[in-house]
Design a protein around this motif. Structure first.
Motif, mmCIF file in Angstrom:
data_model
loop_
_atom_site.group_PDB
_atom_site.id
_atom_site.type_symbol
_atom_site.label_atom_id
_atom_site.label_comp_id
_atom_site.label_asym_id
_atom_site.label_seq_id
_atom_site.Cartn_x
_atom_site.Cartn_y
_atom_site.Cartn_z
ATOM 1 N N CYS A 47 0.821 -1.218 0.000
ATOM 2 C CA CYS A 47 0.000 0.000 0.000
ATOM 3 C C CYS A 47 0.855 1.269 0.000
ATOM 4 C CB CYS A 47 -0.939 -0.001 1.205
ATOM 5 S SG CYS A 47 -2.160 -1.301 1.153
ATOM 6 N N GLU A 48 1.782 1.378 -0.920
ATOM 7 C CA GLU A 48 2.586 2.584 -1.087
ATOM 8 C C GLU A 48 3.116 2.612 -2.503
ATOM 9 O OE1 GLU A 48 6.981 1.462 0.466
ATOM 10 O OE2 GLU A 48 5.479 1.870 2.048
ATOM 11 N N ALA A 49 3.368 3.818 -2.998
ATOM 12 C CA ALA A 49 3.839 3.953 -4.380
ATOM 13 C C ALA A 49 4.478 5.326 -4.557
ATOM 14 C CB ALA A 49 2.690 3.780 -5.360
ATOM 15 N N ARG A 50 5.336 5.434 -5.570
ATOM 16 C CA ARG A 50 5.942 6.716 -5.960
ATOM 17 C C ARG A 50 5.367 7.112 -7.313
ATOM 18 N NH1 ARG A 50 12.214 8.513 -5.755
ATOM 19 N NH2 ARG A 50 11.546 8.695 -3.577
ATOM 20 N N VAL A 51 4.810 8.322 -7.384
ATOM 21 C CA VAL A 51 4.292 8.878 -8.631
ATOM 22 C C VAL A 51 5.341 9.846 -9.171
ATOM 23 C CG1 VAL A 51 2.436 10.153 -9.726
ATOM 24 C CG2 VAL A 51 1.940 8.665 -7.774
ATOM 25 N N THR A 52 5.840 9.580 -10.366
ATOM 26 C CA THR A 52 6.916 10.387 -10.958
ATOM 27 C C THR A 52 6.389 11.189 -12.143
ATOM 28 O OG1 THR A 52 7.562 8.530 -12.363
ATOM 29 C CG2 THR A 52 8.658 8.716 -10.222
ATOM 30 N N ASP A 53 7.351 11.884 -12.796
ATOM 31 C CA ASP A 53 7.067 12.686 -14.006
ATOM 32 C C ASP A 53 6.009 13.758 -13.732
ATOM 33 O OD1 ASP A 53 8.878 11.160 -15.440
ATOM 34 O OD2 ASP A 53 7.343 9.694 -15.999
ATOM 35 N N LEU A 54 6.065 14.370 -12.544
ATOM 36 C CA LEU A 54 5.163 15.462 -12.216
ATOM 37 C C LEU A 54 5.812 16.802 -12.553
ATOM 38 C CD1 LEU A 54 3.874 14.193 -8.749
ATOM 39 C CD2 LEU A 54 2.838 13.848 -10.993
#
Length: 906
Positions: free
Chosen positions: A827-834
């Motif tokens: 239940c965790e994640a990294r959102v990139t390309d922001l």
């Protein structure tokens, strides 16, 4: 302005204390001027002043220096000087320089027939730079245009204008000069007549002739008189001064007198001044200190004997006639002349009535010996040099001036200087010399002066510039800035290199054993003793060894530097091998990239793509060039790809060349069919799909409640007519309208596969989509990514969570977009390309075999910005306000987390 500090009143010092015992002090007086502005340049200047006469009763604490921008008319502080210092260098502002204002009205303080002496006041405004000269302009009274008469060097408010024509009228004005140029002119002087200031009286004798008249007749004489100041005129008879009477009438004005005998009583003879001596006025036996003069007696002695002759001389530089002597004979020897000056001479006859008109030489006479100085020598030529000497040769003068050359003098001047320095006299007529009094590295010009008995010749033309340096020197490359460098891709690489050597060495840059020159992002600029290497937007391929080579006839030098460009790693080396394929996974293997980008490969990203969705999702990460892939859906086709990752980013991807079918490897033709994982169910529809049905046959589907047969559940007999028959190759069984809410006691569906003598069955559970996950929150962020965490759904819908989909929406969008998908139950994640400095919201969906569930509640607004950033203030401007005014500063502060702010007053 001067500052002061308080002090206690000394006991008994009543002159400095009031009745209450407090010191009677006041502000100090203005510092004594002038306030000198020196050494002015583009960024500043030097100021000097004197102490104030009155310290206000207290010791001075210091001086405050202020500046005023003429465009704003505001005074602002620029520095503070200690009480013991009376000068300061101001360097922290750009000094605006304008032309100076007009000087004061010029005043004529001296004059003569051919010059005027002027004085004036300096301009009130010097334009921000010291006055370095003045231009005096003149204009004939009857002309329109002003012309430059002379130029004064330095801030000297006085000057002399020569070359005036006697009898003409002139006006004069002055312009001041500074670095910005010449300023506005002053007011013009009143019209001035060019005339002698001091001139011995001379009577115009043209109307004075011996006159014989009869008794009773009238005699009129009109006589002009020359002299400065205007002479006083008197008429005399028998040594008695005459005045107007019944017999005489005398009317005298400046420069003229009229005499009338109203009635002659007896014949009279009038004596007068002698006539001018007869010329020509001959000059002979000239030498540097004197000469001889000769002339003839006048034709008319004026009726009285010639008493003597007065001789005067005038040098052209001063323009003033001065007495040279007297003679009773028509000849005279002149002495005490100044060598090399040009002189004019004049002589006049003197009797008891006065002086005659002057007889003057027509040409100037140069006070010099019969021989001349030598002509100027030929231009000196450097024939050899080193850091401590220069060898010269030149040609002798074309003329020795009539006297043999006795020696030469060498003059030298540094480049940029205005002063020539004379060396020692070199005796003899040898036309070579060695100059030794020089400093290494300085650039010199040289001249030669010839010497004979008459003196010094005109200097020769200047030699070409000569640098005090070795003439032959092996190259040496300065290694100060030649260090191995490591930069990131896209950054610049720069080398500025000084090179010694004589003659100037040829320079080459070598890369990959080939000479390189300017092209594209590479610029190489080489001049004598210096080379510059600039590589912009460096790429990984630009990494390697760069060699600079300097070479001349005296030798060779070279230096090699390593340039490392750090970038993303190269693509992993293929092929991407797939092995051990089964229904739910496989093994992948590849080779390390040939180029790690200059930084160690930290990990590999392994991704898969379902051919049906055409979407790449992350499967796993690994530090080794191999990975096990799990979680495949049987009977689906996949492609795989691998990316290498270092500190600079991700490489390009290495992909499988063909698709891979997720299935078990069957070795026997006759075996039980395994299709357990190929079941899809939901609350509305149940669909079964056989896995690899390779044989023809009949399949029977039967619902079972805890072991009971379908026939025992008659309530559903209208919906299902057992047995369901499914004929290959369709291999699909669909039970529509089968709702879990309608049959809450059903647990699973038994599927019986019947083929020949073999039987097989699997349970099929009735599943829902998962509930919505918890509201996501950020645990870390930066300007291009956000790390999110959330809680799992309260219900998984009866099947394990297989992945989470994270969706994003910025403040300018109305639709949610998929940001990334996380495989597994983590239940965790990294959102990139922001994008930097954009407000985002995020939500999460859980996925199981029944499909994606409802989205979570949106997260709070998250701004993509650095999480940790050192505080930084925008620059504050100095302010000057009047007492009682409000001071307000608006200062922008950046920093993460938000910095704590405080104000201090020094």
């Amino acid at each position: 302005m001067a500052k002061k500090k308080a002090r206690q009143c000394a006991p008994g010092n009543s002159t400095q204390c009031n009745r209450e015992g407090s010191p009677t002090v006041h502000k100090p007086s203005t510092p004594e001027g002038p306030l000198e502005v020196l050494d002015v340049h583009a960024e500043g200047c030097k100021l000097k002043w004197n102490k104030p006469k009155d310290d206000g009763g207290l010791p001075l604490d210091g001086y405050t220096i202020e500046k005023m921008d003429t465009s704003t008319s505001r005074w602002v502080p620029v520095g503070r000087a200690d009480k013991d210092k009376l000068e300061m260098t101001v360097t922290d502002f750009n000094l605006e320089i304008n032309v100076p204002g007009p000087p004061g009205l010029p005043k004529i303080t001296d004059y003569d027939s051919d010059f005027v002496q002027l004085n004036w006041e300096t301009p009130m405004n010097d334009g921000g730079a010291p006055i370095n000269g003045y231009i005096i302009e003149k204009k004939d009274k009857y002309k329109v245009n002003w012309i430059s008469a002379t130029e004064i060097q330095g801030n000297i408010p006085q000057g002399k204008v020569k070359g005036l024509n006697e009898g003409d009228k002139y006006e004069f004005r002055v312009r001041a000069i500074n670095k910005a140029g010449s300023g506005e002119p002053s007011e013009a002087t009143p019209s001035h007549l060019a005339k002698s200031k001091f001139l011995k009286p001379r009577i115009d004798q043209s109307n004075l002739k011996n006159v014989t008249v009869k008794v009773g007749q009238v005699v009129n004489l009109d006589v002009n008189v020359i002299g400065e100041p205007p002479p006083k005129v008197e008429w005399m008879l028998n040594d008695k001064i005459l005045g107007s009477s019944d017999s005489y009438k005398i009317d005298s004005v400046d420069y003229n007198t009229k005499f009338s005998i109203l009635r002659a009583t007896q014949a009279r003879k009038v004596a007068c001044k002698p006539g001018r001596p007869n010329g020509p006025l001959e000059v002979s036996n000239v030498h540097k200190e004197g000469c001889k003069l000769k002339w003839q007696e006048p034709d008319d002695d004026g009726g009285a004997p010639i008493e003597c002759y007065e001789i005067e001389k005038k040098d052209e530089d001063s323009g003033i006639w001065v007495p040279a002597g007297k003679s009773i004979h028509p000849n005279f020897e002149i002495k005490n002349l100044i060598p090399e000056k040009k002189y004019h001479f004049r002589v006049r006859a003197v009797n008891k009535e006065g002086d005659s008109d002057e007889l003057e030489t027509s040409l100037a006479t140069l006070a010099k010996n019969p021989y001349d100085e030598p002509g100027k020598p030929g231009r000196p030529e450097p024939v050899d040099w080193d850091k401590d000497h220069i060898d010269l040769k030149w040609t002798a003068p074309a003329s020795d001036g009539g006297s043999p050359i006795t020696g030469y003098i060498i003059e030298k001047k540094k480049k940029g200087s205005h002063k020539w320095q004379k060396g020692k006299l070199l005796s003899g007529d040898k036309t070579t010399a060695t100059v030794t009094d020089i400093e290494e590295g300085d650039v010199y010009e040289l001249k030669v002066i010839a010497v004979n008995k008459a003196g010094l010749s005109e200097p020769s033309d200047s030699s070409k510039y000569v640098v005090a340096k070795p003439r032959f020197l092996a190259p040496y490359i300065d290694r100060t800035d030649l260090k191995n460098v490591v930069v990131h891709s896209g950054q610049a690489v720069r080398f500025d290199v000084n090179i010694k050597g004589e003659p100037p060495p040829n320079v080459a840059w070598i890369f990959n054993e080939q000479q390189i020159q300017s092209s594209g992002h590479l610029t190489i600029a080489t001049e004598n003793y210096h080379t510059q290497f600039v590589l912009t937007k460096a790429k990984r391929k630009n990494s390697g060894k760069y060699t600079i080579i300097a070479q001349n006839d005296s030798g060779k030098d070279e230096v090699t530097v390593d340039v490392t460009i750090i970038s993303k790693p190269g693509i992993p080396k293929g092929p991407l091998q797939v092995s051990n394929v089964h229904a739910e996974g496989c093994m992948l293997k590849w080779d390390k990239p040939e180029d790690d980008g200059g930084e160690p490969v930290q990990q590999y990203l392994v991704e898969k793509m379902d051919i049906e969705t055409a979407r790449w999702v992350l499967v796993t990460t690994t530090r080794e060039p191999e990975a096990e892939v799990t979680g495949l859906i049987p009977s689906k086709e996949y492609k795989f790809r691998v990316k290498a990752v270092n500190s600079e980013g991700e490489s390009d991807a290495l992909e499988t060349e063909t698709t891979v079918l997720a299935k078990n490897p069957y070795e026997q033709e006759e075996r039980k069919l395994d299709y357990g994982s190929q079941v899809y169910s939901s609350a509305r529809t149940l669909a079964l799909k056989m896995l690899d049905p390779i044989h023809l046959g009949v399949y029977h589907a039967q619902l079972d409640e805890l072991g009971a047969s379908l026939d025992d559940i008659s309530v559903f007999s209208y919906q299902l007519i057992p047995p369901w028959l499914i004929t290959l190759p369709t291999c699909d069984l669909s039970l529509s309208h089968l709702k879990k809410a309608d049959i809450p006691d059903w647990k699973y569906l038994l599927l019986f596969a019947e083929h020949l003598l073999n039987h097989s069955s699997i349970p099929v559970y009735m599943n829902d989509e998962p509930d919505k996950p918890g509201k996501p929150s950020s645990k870390n962020w930066d300007k291009h990514f956000v790390d999110l965490v959330w809680s799992p759904p309260k219900s998984d819908g009866g099947a394990p969570i297989t992945s989470y989909v994270i969706e994003k929406k910025d403040k300018f969008s109305t639709k949610w977009q998929k940001a990334t998908e996380i495989i597994g139950e983590k239940c965790e994640a990294r959102v990139t390309d922001l994008m930097e400095n954009v407000d985002y919201q995020f939500r999460v969906r859980a996925i199981n075999k029944a499909g994606p569930g409802n989205p979570s509640d949106p997260s709070d607004v998250i701004t993509t910005k650095p999480r940790f950033l050192a505080p930084k203030l925008e620059k504050m401007r100095d302010l000057k306000v009047h007492a009682g005014q409000t001071i307000k500063f608006n200062v922008k502060v950046i920093g993460e987390p938000t910095p704590r702010k405080s104000w201090r007053l020094r």
